[in-house]
Design an enzyme around this catalytic site. Structure first.
Site, short mmCIF file in Angstrom:
data_model
loop_
_atom_site.label_atom_id
_atom_site.label_comp_id
_atom_site.label_asym_id
_atom_site.label_seq_id
_atom_site.Cartn_x
_atom_site.Cartn_y
_atom_site.Cartn_z
N ASP A 279 0.85 -1.24 0.07
CA ASP A 279 -0.04 0.10 0.04
C ASP A 279 1.00 1.24 0.00
OD1 ASP A 279 -1.68 2.21 0.48
OD2 ASP A 279 -2.74 1.32 2.16
N ASP A 426 -17.10 4.61 -1.19
CA ASP A 426 -16.03 4.24 -0.46
C ASP A 426 -16.47 3.69 0.79
OD1 ASP A 426 -13.17 3.81 -0.07
OD2 ASP A 426 -12.76 5.09 -1.50
N ASP A 539 -10.60 -3.39 -1.98
CA ASP A 539 -9.37 -2.58 -1.85
C ASP A 539 -8.51 -3.06 -0.77
OD1 ASP A 539 -7.59 -0.48 -2.15
OD2 ASP A 539 -9.02 1.09 -1.72
N ARG A 599 -7.18 -3.64 -6.07
CA ARG A 599 -6.23 -2.94 -6.04
C ARG A 599 -4.95 -3.85 -6.09
NH1 ARG A 599 -4.66 1.61 -1.69
NH2 ARG A 599 -3.95 -0.11 -0.55
N ASP A 615 -2.90 4.64 -6.26
CA ASP A 615 -3.15 6.15 -5.40
C ASP A 615 -2.45 7.09 -6.17
OD1 ASP A 615 -5.05 4.97 -3.77
OD2 ASP A 615 -3.57 4.78 -2.05
N HIS A 673 -11.73 9.40 -9.98
CA HIS A 673 -11.75 9.12 -8.49
C HIS A 673 -10.93 10.32 -7.93
CE1 HIS A 673 -12.04 7.28 -4.76
NE2 HIS A 673 -10.89 6.44 -4.93
#
Length: 944
Positions: A279, A426, A539, A599, A615, A673
């Site tokens: 992440d 989300d 996610d 993701r 991201d 997004h």
């Protein structure tokens, strides 16, 4: 663990604003096994192959490989595969415990082929699929060389960098670092015996003494620290690596995911490319840093052809890439075996290094790049045909505030005549970050909200992450805790980490019972407030652990079967999505195609849905890098992917937002997004000029949905992705090999997004076949461009360069609608772009857009062809679908002579209907209006 949740949120939000901190992620120098393997560059090979031990069994061969320094025997298993591929496995012959072999990545066990012993000498053995596609095994030093029709194409261990760390018993334990063992899980893994390694052997292999007393004292062998985190290694070192050279190949691609160029760069003066699902906030650009997914597949491209390597391993993996100036790979033996081959010229070399598991490698011999892709997707699977809505436009934000906000968004898209198919929710839509729930105040009537969307043909996507809030009143947590469904720590207790809900635990998806449980939660009677028009976003499934090392899980945590997390890390996220996919299949009674966005991913994730590039930030560089990132994913099997339009972090300037919409409209997954701390940026909020430009970009996507849909159908059939680097269609044009700012959609559309601020012109590379000159038509003006090479193309804010290849026919739907569902039976426009010989062809695929009925033959798949004054539509196979759509317009570009008359005939009729048309002599464009040709019948037009 007592960290206040609001404080945690503030800290993470600050990280988002500041961008990635590279200091939170390891370098190779900080990874002990990577550092050890890189050091093998300076040492001679310690391994020989005992060629006398060769044992042949139909499709398999077994040979002993010996570490002569430590006297450790390994077993090399060679498997011949159908469709020009070899598979090799290397593992300890008498290991102290089994090594993890990746499961779930392959779509099925690959079809094997007979293996042929072509030659056996004292110093080498030649095994083949046939006389051309073959492998040479050299004994001392151990080395493999592979050949196809182009000659010598792959060498393994040509530089002697093969290193295989065996399991061993530690003599003493340092008092200051107590080792943590879990006898219950340790006992689940039994020693690996020779019979399991050599299942088809008629006789057990000869025993070789194993030196398990050898104990290296180098740091990182038995435990390792990184920042405040400790990694215990009760089984000691278990890594392995080897160099792979590609004689004749100057470019290597693949190993996503990295924010870097499509053609992999030389890494020897920096860090290797890293495959370790992490992440990473607002990732660094043009970097080999690990990101959210890992596909250990490379394709090497030469002047004539291509080959591939799939390194099937789910542990942390580093990949060095080297530009070899020439020579040094072909030995005197190889010259003899290959018929006097000369030393190779400049070429690429890669060095794969994995921390644990089984060495399991597939060599894909092509011989062309499309052949390699078909071989790779034949192993790991293809993207199943998405529903039509999934390839349309998606609108997302973290977070839409409540159901009234959702209603406001989709009403304003209608008010501004902007197409929209999906709105996303989300984490804030849940009840206090508890997945499979709704906030009882903000989303008190989710079914009413869904009805408002569904009435206009729209869908909803909700997020479901795999970190589970540790709340005794939360049914998911209670079930997982009671049934032992969580990943365990080294003491056998439920692992506890931090993520968005605060204190969280993580379901162990390696346990079949967990996957079945997760699947069941998507049923309508369990996931209350959902309908068939609600789809899923998985996610944070790397997995993300905010207080873990490198924002992920500790490697010594334990999974079902006793496997350490270090063995399986990169495949965890895929198993989450697999379980979700099975849940949506069951929810829809196996009738509706699921849509899932993930993701994290691994080889094979393409079988379950889409992924995005994570991201990103509202910067020009992030727009630029999205193109090579999506291309890299596409050629590694992940056909359904795209970058967040506008950038997730920060606030894009208006011209950047416009250019991103224009680029996103020509990527496979098209979603806007934004982070919750950014300004609202729904396209209807801008001035009239900006709204008009973005509206046009979205409408261009919708106009091309028939073409996109056909490409995705053909991807399911062939494994060739919709979005392609130029060299995939022009494999002999070496000027295309390093290009990644221009690309193809199918073989017919060339796209060059504008990725520079305030650009008034861009350079576009036009490829061409060697045998004939290629014509490229501007898709808006039909201006033509010919000749191979760069041309400067003027642009304004309304336009990015998009060109249709002469010789192609592209289907479109041009009537503006609110959503793709409402376009289902709209008529088609066919754009026929003629080549130099006055010919063109294309395909069109049609079905109901949502169900699996197409697999029962309910579809239309036809071939469009124009030559010698005749345009025809013929079915390519026996599929049939009763479709009410028809052709309302045909545009023929490049027609040099105006016809006198045009007649149409439909299959099964005798009538020849004369059609009205208009011809623009200056532009050589013919337009036929309302020919009313049905798409569920064959037909043809004759030009006189």
């Amino acid at each position: 663990m007592r960290l206040n949740r609001n404080c945690l949120f503030f800290i993470l939000s600050f990280c988002y604003v500041k961008g990635v901190d590279k200091g939170n992620f390891k370098s190779c120098e900080q990874s002990s096994f990577c550092k050890r393997h890189r050091a093998t560059r300076e040492t001679p090979s310690a391994y020989i192959a005992d060629l006398k031990s060769l044992s042949l069994h139909k499709e398999r061969a077994f040979i002993d490989v010996i570490n002569v320094e430590a006297n450790i025997p390994l077993t090399l298993e060679i498997i011949a595969l159908h469709n020009y591929a070899f598979r090799i496995k290397i593992q300890e012959k008498n290991g102290l415990r089994k090594r993890y072999q990746v499961e779930n990545a392959l779509v099925r066990e690959p079809e094997t082929a007979p293996i042929i012993l072509l030659e056996k000498k004292d110093d080498h053995i030649v095994l083949g699929l046939d006389a051309v596609n073959r492998m040479v095994i050299q004994g001392n030093p151990f080395r493999l060389d592979l050949f196809n029709k182009d000659g010598h194409v792959i060498t393994m261990n040509g530089r002697g960098m093969f290193k295989f760390e065996h399991y061993r018993t530690r003599k003493t334990l340092p008092e200051e670092i107590p080792m943590e063992h879990n006898p219950e899980t340790d006992s689940q893994i039994e020693p690996l015996d020779a019979e399991e390694v050599q299942q088809t052997s008629e006789e057990p292999p000869a025993e070789v003494p194993v030196n398990n007393d050898a104990e290296e004292t180098e740091p990182g062998m038995w435990e390792e620290d990184y920042k405040s985190h400790h990694d215990s290694k009760p089984y000691g070192p278990s890594s392995f690596g080897v160099d792979l050279s590609f004689p004749g190949s100057n470019h290597v691609y693949g190993i996503p995911e990295h924010a870097d160029s499509l053609a992999l760069r030389d890494t020897l003066n920096g860090d290797p490319y890293r495959l370790y699902n992490l992440d990473v906030f607002e990732y660094e650009l043009w970097s080999p840093m690990a990101l959210y997914g890992a596909i250990p597949f490379v394709m090497a491209k030469g002047k004539e052809g291509a080959v591939g390597v799939y390194w099937q391993n789910a542990a942390e993996t580093w990949v060095d890439v080297r530009d070899v100036p020439g020579g040094g790979v072909v030995s005197s033996l190889m010259k003899l075996v290959s018929g006097g081959a000369s030393e190779p010229g400049p070429h690429k070399e890669v060095h794969f290094i994995s921390e644990s598991g089984l060495m399991d490698v597939f060599f894909l011999l092509g011989p062309g790049p499309k052949d390699v892709l078909q071989q790779y997707t034949g192993l790991t699977g293809v993207t199943p045909l998405p529903q039509m809505f999934a390839i349309a436009y998606h609108q997302c934000r973290w977070n839409y505030n409540d159901q009234e906000d959702v209603q406001f968004v989709h009403e304003n898209f209608d008010k501004e005549d902007m197409p929209l198919d999906v709105i996303w929710l989300d984490i804030e839509h849940t009840d206090n970050k508890k997945y499979f729930t709704w906030d009882p105040i903000k989303f008190s009537d989710s079914l009413g909200m869904m009805k408002n969307l569904s009435d206009k043909g729209r869908k909803l996507v909700t997020i479901v992450d795999p970190h589970i809030k540790r709340d005794s009143n939360y049914f998911i947590h209670k079930d997982c805790e009671a049934n032992g469904f969580y990943i365990k720590d080294t003491n056998g207790k439920d692992f506890e980490g931090w993520c968005w809900p605060g204190s969280s635990s993580y379901p162990d998806f390696f346990n079949p019972a967990v996957r079945e449980y997760w699947k069941e939660q998507y049923a309508f009677d369990k996931y209350h407030g959902t309908t068939k028009d609600v789809y899923i976003w998985n996610d944070m499934n790397e997995p993300s652990v905010f207080n873990g090392p490198e924002v992920t899980m500790h490697k010594d945590k334990l999974h079902h079967g006793g496997w350490e997390h270090r063995d399986v890390h990169n495949i965890y996220g895929m198993l989450v999505v697999d379980s979700t996919f099975q849940g949506l299949m069951a929810r829809g009674e196996n009738k509706l195609r699921p849509f899932i966005l993930s993701r994290s991913f691994f080889a094979g994730s393409q079988r379950y849905g889409a992924i995005w590039t994570g991201d990103n930030g509202a910067e020009w560089g992030h727009l630029q890098v999205s193109i090579p990132m999506v291309l890299s994913l596409s050629i590694a099997g992940m056909a359904f992917t795209g970058g967040d339009v506008g950038g997730f972090f920060k606030n894009p300037e208006t011209d950047l937002l416009i250019r991103w919409y224009q680029a996103g409209a020509y990527q496979p997954f098209f979603r806007a997004h934004a982070h919750e701390q950014t300004r609202r940026r729904e396209p209807y909020l801008y001035d009239e000029t900006t709204k008009d430009i973005i509206r046009q970009a979205i409408r261009q996507r919708y106009a091309l949905l028939p073409y996109w849909y056909t490409l995705f159908y053909e991807n399911e059939k062939t494994g060739i992705p919709p979005m392609r680097p130029l060299w995939l269609e022009y494999p002999k044009d070496s000027d295309t090999f390093a290009l990644d700012d221009v690309y193809l959609l199918g073989d017919s559309l060339l796209v060059r997004p504008v990725t520079e601020s305030k650009a008034t012109s861009v350079k576009v590379y036009f490829p061409s076949d060697e045998s004939a000159m290629t014509i490229w038509y501007d898709v808006e003006t039909y201006e033509t461009f010919t000749g191979r090479g760069y041309k400067s193309i003027e642009v304004d804010m309304y336009k990015i360069p998009v060109f249709q290849r002469g010789g192609s026919i592209i289907p479109k739907k041009l009537r503006p609608r609110r959503s793709s569902v409402l376009m289902q039976h709209d008529p088609y426009t066919l754009v026929v772009a003629l080549d130099e010989e006055g010919k063109a062809s294309g395909t069109l695929y049609i079905d109901d857009g949502e169900s699996f009925d197409y697999r029962e033959g309910k579809y239309v798949y036809g071939h469009l062809d124009y030559q010698r004054g005749k345009l025809s539509f013929r079915f390519l196979d026996a599929g049939r679908y009763s479709d009410a759509s028809w052709v309302e317009r045909i545009i023929v570009a490049g027609l040099r002579l105006k016809p006198h008359k045009i007649f149409a005939q439909i299959q099964g009729t005798k009538d020849h209907v004369e059609l009205d048309f208009k011809y623009e002599a200056k532009m050589h464009i013919l337009t036929i209006r309302k020919p009313k040709l049905p798409m569920n019948y064959e037909w043809h037009l004759q030009f006189y």
